[in-house]
Design a protein around this motif. Structure first.
Motif, PDB file in Angstrom:
ATOM      1  N   ALA A  17       0.832  -1.213   0.000  1.00  0.00           N
ATOM      2  CA  ALA A  17       0.000   0.000   0.000  1.00  0.00           C
ATOM      3  C   ALA A  17       0.863   1.258   0.000  1.00  0.00           C
ATOM      4  N   SER A  18       1.903   1.270   0.818  1.00  0.00           N
ATOM      5  CA  SER A  18       2.785   2.457   0.873  1.00  0.00           C
ATOM      6  C   SER A  18       3.518   2.665  -0.436  1.00  0.00           C
ATOM      7  N   MET A  19       3.976   1.578  -1.044  1.00  0.00           N
ATOM      8  CA  MET A  19       4.662   1.704  -2.332  1.00  0.00           C
ATOM      9  C   MET A  19       3.693   2.174  -3.416  1.00  0.00           C
ATOM     10  N   SER A  20       2.453   1.733  -3.354  1.00  0.00           N
ATOM     11  CA  SER A  20       1.452   2.178  -4.322  1.00  0.00           C
ATOM     12  C   SER A  20       1.183   3.672  -4.176  1.00  0.00           C
ATOM     13  N   ILE A  21       1.107   4.137  -2.932  1.00  0.00           N
ATOM     14  CA  ILE A  21       0.914   5.566  -2.694  1.00  0.00           C
ATOM     15  C   ILE A  21       2.120   6.349  -3.212  1.00  0.00           C
ATOM     16  N   ALA A  22       3.321   5.841  -2.945  1.00  0.00           N
ATOM     17  CA  ALA A  22       4.540   6.509  -3.417  1.00  0.00           C
ATOM     18  C   ALA A  22       4.559   6.572  -4.946  1.00  0.00           C
ATOM     19  N   PHE A  23       4.164   5.484  -5.595  1.00  0.00           N
ATOM     20  CA  PHE A  23       4.122   5.476  -7.062  1.00  0.00           C
ATOM     21  C   PHE A  23       3.087   6.482  -7.565  1.00  0.00           C
ATOM     22  N   GLY A  24       1.934   6.539  -6.890  1.00  0.00           N
ATOM     23  CA  GLY A  24       0.905   7.516  -7.265  1.00  0.00           C
ATOM     24  C   GLY A  24       1.402   8.943  -7.168  1.00  0.00           C
ATOM     25  N   ILE A  25       2.189   9.203  -6.138  1.00  0.00           N
ATOM     26  CA  ILE A  25       2.758  10.543  -5.979  1.00  0.00           C
ATOM     27  C   ILE A  25       3.688  10.864  -7.143  1.00  0.00           C
ATOM     28  N   THR A  26       4.528   9.904  -7.536  1.00  0.00           N
ATOM     29  CA  THR A  26       5.461  10.170  -8.646  1.00  0.00           C
ATOM     30  C   THR A  26       4.719  10.407  -9.955  1.00  0.00           C
ATOM     31  N   VAL A  27       3.576   9.740 -10.120  1.00  0.00           N
ATOM     32  CA  VAL A  27       2.787   9.936 -11.340  1.00  0.00           C
ATOM     33  C   VAL A  27       2.174  11.341 -11.357  1.00  0.00           C
ATOM     34  N   LEU A  28       1.820  11.855 -10.180  1.00  0.00           N
ATOM     35  CA  LEU A  28       1.189  13.172 -10.102  1.00  0.00           C
ATOM     36  C   LEU A  28       2.184  14.329 -10.218  1.00  0.00           C
ATOM     37  N   ILE A  29       3.438  14.073  -9.908  1.00  0.00           N
ATOM     38  CA  ILE A  29       4.451  15.126  -9.989  1.00  0.00           C
ATOM     39  C   ILE A  29       4.846  15.335 -11.452  1.00  0.00           C
ATOM     40  N   THR A  30       4.856  16.593 -11.866  1.00  0.00           N
ATOM     41  CA  THR A  30       5.262  16.911 -13.231  1.00  0.00           C
ATOM     42  C   THR A  30       6.762  16.650 -13.372  1.00  0.00           C
ATOM     43  N   VAL A 167      12.486   5.577  -8.272  1.00  0.00           N
ATOM     44  CA  VAL A 167      13.113   4.515  -7.466  1.00  0.00           C
ATOM     45  C   VAL A 167      13.241   4.960  -6.008  1.00  0.00           C
ATOM     46  N   MET A 168      13.658   6.213  -5.802  1.00  0.00           N
ATOM     47  CA  MET A 168      13.799   6.713  -4.439  1.00  0.00           C
ATOM     48  C   MET A 168      12.439   6.768  -3.739  1.00  0.00           C
ATOM     49  N   TYR A 169      11.413   7.248  -4.429  1.00  0.00           N
ATOM     50  CA  TYR A 169      10.075   7.312  -3.848  1.00  0.00           C
ATOM     51  C   TYR A 169       9.582   5.914  -3.470  1.00  0.00           C
ATOM     52  N   LEU A 170       9.795   4.932  -4.345  1.00  0.00           N
ATOM     53  CA  LEU A 170       9.365   3.568  -4.049  1.00  0.00           C
ATOM     54  C   LEU A 170      10.126   2.990  -2.861  1.00  0.00           C
ATOM     55  N   ALA A 171      11.418   3.262  -2.775  1.00  0.00           N
ATOM     56  CA  ALA A 171      12.211   2.768  -1.643  1.00  0.00           C
ATOM     57  C   ALA A 171      11.721   3.387  -0.337  1.00  0.00           C
ATOM     58  N   ILE A 172      11.460   4.678  -0.357  1.00  0.00           N
ATOM     59  CA  ILE A 172      10.931   5.335   0.843  1.00  0.00           C
ATOM     60  C   ILE A 172       9.562   4.755   1.194  1.00  0.00           C
ATOM     61  N   ALA A 174       8.504   1.741   0.586  1.00  0.00           N
ATOM     62  CA  ALA A 174       8.703   0.406   1.156  1.00  0.00           C
ATOM     63  C   ALA A 174       9.125   0.483   2.620  1.00  0.00           C
ATOM     64  N   VAL A 175      10.047   1.402   2.920  1.00  0.00           N
ATOM     65  CA  VAL A 175      10.511   1.546   4.304  1.00  0.00           C
ATOM     66  C   VAL A 175       9.372   2.034   5.201  1.00  0.00           C
ATOM     67  N   VAL A 176       8.627   3.028   4.739  1.00  0.00           N
ATOM     68  CA  VAL A 176       7.495   3.540   5.523  1.00  0.00           C
ATOM     69  C   VAL A 176       6.461   2.432   5.719  1.00  0.00           C
ATOM     70  N   GLY A 177       6.180   1.678   4.657  1.00  0.00           N
ATOM     71  CA  GLY A 177       5.224   0.574   4.772  1.00  0.00           C
ATOM     72  C   GLY A 177       5.693  -0.486   5.761  1.00  0.00           C
ATOM     73  N   LEU A 178       6.977  -0.795   5.737  1.00  0.00           N
ATOM     74  CA  LEU A 178       7.538  -1.760   6.680  1.00  0.00           C
ATOM     75  C   LEU A 178       7.395  -1.270   8.115  1.00  0.00           C
TER      76      LEU A 178
END
Length: 194
Positions: A17-30, A167-172, A174-178
Motif C-alpha cells: 500500500a505504501s509503495m502504491s501511494i509513493a508510485f501515485g505521488i510520482t505519477v502526479l508530480i510533473t 526509485v527513491m520514492y518507491l524505496a521510501i 517500502a521503508v514507511v510501509g515496513l
C-alpha cells in the motif's frame, strides 16, 4: 520479531500500500528535465604572447562569463528568441551554471518540464552568451575580441527526468510501509495480550 513473522501478511499489505501511494505521488508530480550545454573560453591569437598567462587569464574570466549566463540581460534575449511566455527573472530560475576555476570550460544547465525546451534554453543561452562576450571583448582598435565563448558541446534533450526520482520514492514507500506494518502488528499483539 516472532510476532511480526507470524503476521507477515499485514506487513506485506502495508508495504504494498505504501509503495502504491509513493508510485501515485510520482505519477502526479510533473517531470522535470535537465539539459547541459558546455561552453569553452578561447583567447584571440593576438594576445597569446605568453601562453601560461593567457591560460590563467582565461580561467579567471570563466566565472564572470558563467555569471553572465544567469543574468536577466541574457535571459531577456533568450525569452525573445524563443518566444517564451516567461519573464526574464522566471527564466533565470530555470538556468544555472557550473564550472571549475582551474579550467576554461563551463556548463549552462537549463531545467524545464519539456526536455526539448530545456535543450533549446541551454543552447540559445549559449549562443546569446557567445554574442554578448564578443561584443564586450571587442578591442577599441577593431581587432578580434580578446576572448570568445564557443560551444564545446551542444545541449541535447534528455530522455529521463531528473525529478521525480521514482526509485527513491518507491524505496521510501517500502521503508514507511515496513515501519507502519510492523507498528500495526506490534500494537495488535499488545492489545491482544492484555
Amino acid at each position: 520479531m516472532r510476532v511480526i513473522r507470524s503476521a507477515w501478511g499485514v506487513v506485506a499489505i502495508s508495504v504494498i500500500a505504501s509503495m502504491s501511494i509513493a508510485f501515485g505521488i510520482t505519477v502526479l508530480i510533473t517531470p522535470e528535465y535537465e539539459s547541459r550545454a558546455q561552453m569553452f573560453v578561447s583567447t584571440s591569437n593576438q594576445i597569446r604572447s605568453d601562453v601560461y598567462e593567457t591560460n590563467v587569464f582565461s580561467q579567471q574570466v570563466v566565472g564572470s562569463y558563467a555569471e553572465l549566463a544567469t543574468g536577466t540581460v541574457l535571459a531577456s534575449k533568450v525569452v525573445s528568441d524563443l518566444g517564451l511566455d516567461l519573464t526574464p527573472a522566471e527564466l533565470t530560475e530555470k538556468v544555472t551554471t557550473s564550472y571549475s576555476p582551474a579550467t576554461v570550460v563551463f556548463d549552462i544547465v537549463a531545467t524545464d518540464n519539456s526536455p526539448e525546451l530545456a535543450r533549446d534554453i541551454a543552447n540559445t543561452m549559449g549562443t546569446e552568451l557567445s554574442e554578448l562576450v564578443s561584443a564586450i571583448e571587442v578591442s577599441t582598435n577593431g581587432d578580434a575580441p580578446s576572448h570568445e565563448v564557443k560551444f564545446y558541446s551542444l545541449a541535447e534533450a534528455s530522455d529521463s527526468p531528473i525529478s521525480p526520482n521514482t526509485v527513491m520514492y518507491l524505496a521510501i514507500g517500502a521503508v514507511v510501509g515496513l515501519l507502519i506494518g510492523s507498528a500495526l502488528v506490534l500494537a495488535r499483539h499488545r492489545i491482544a495480550s492484555r
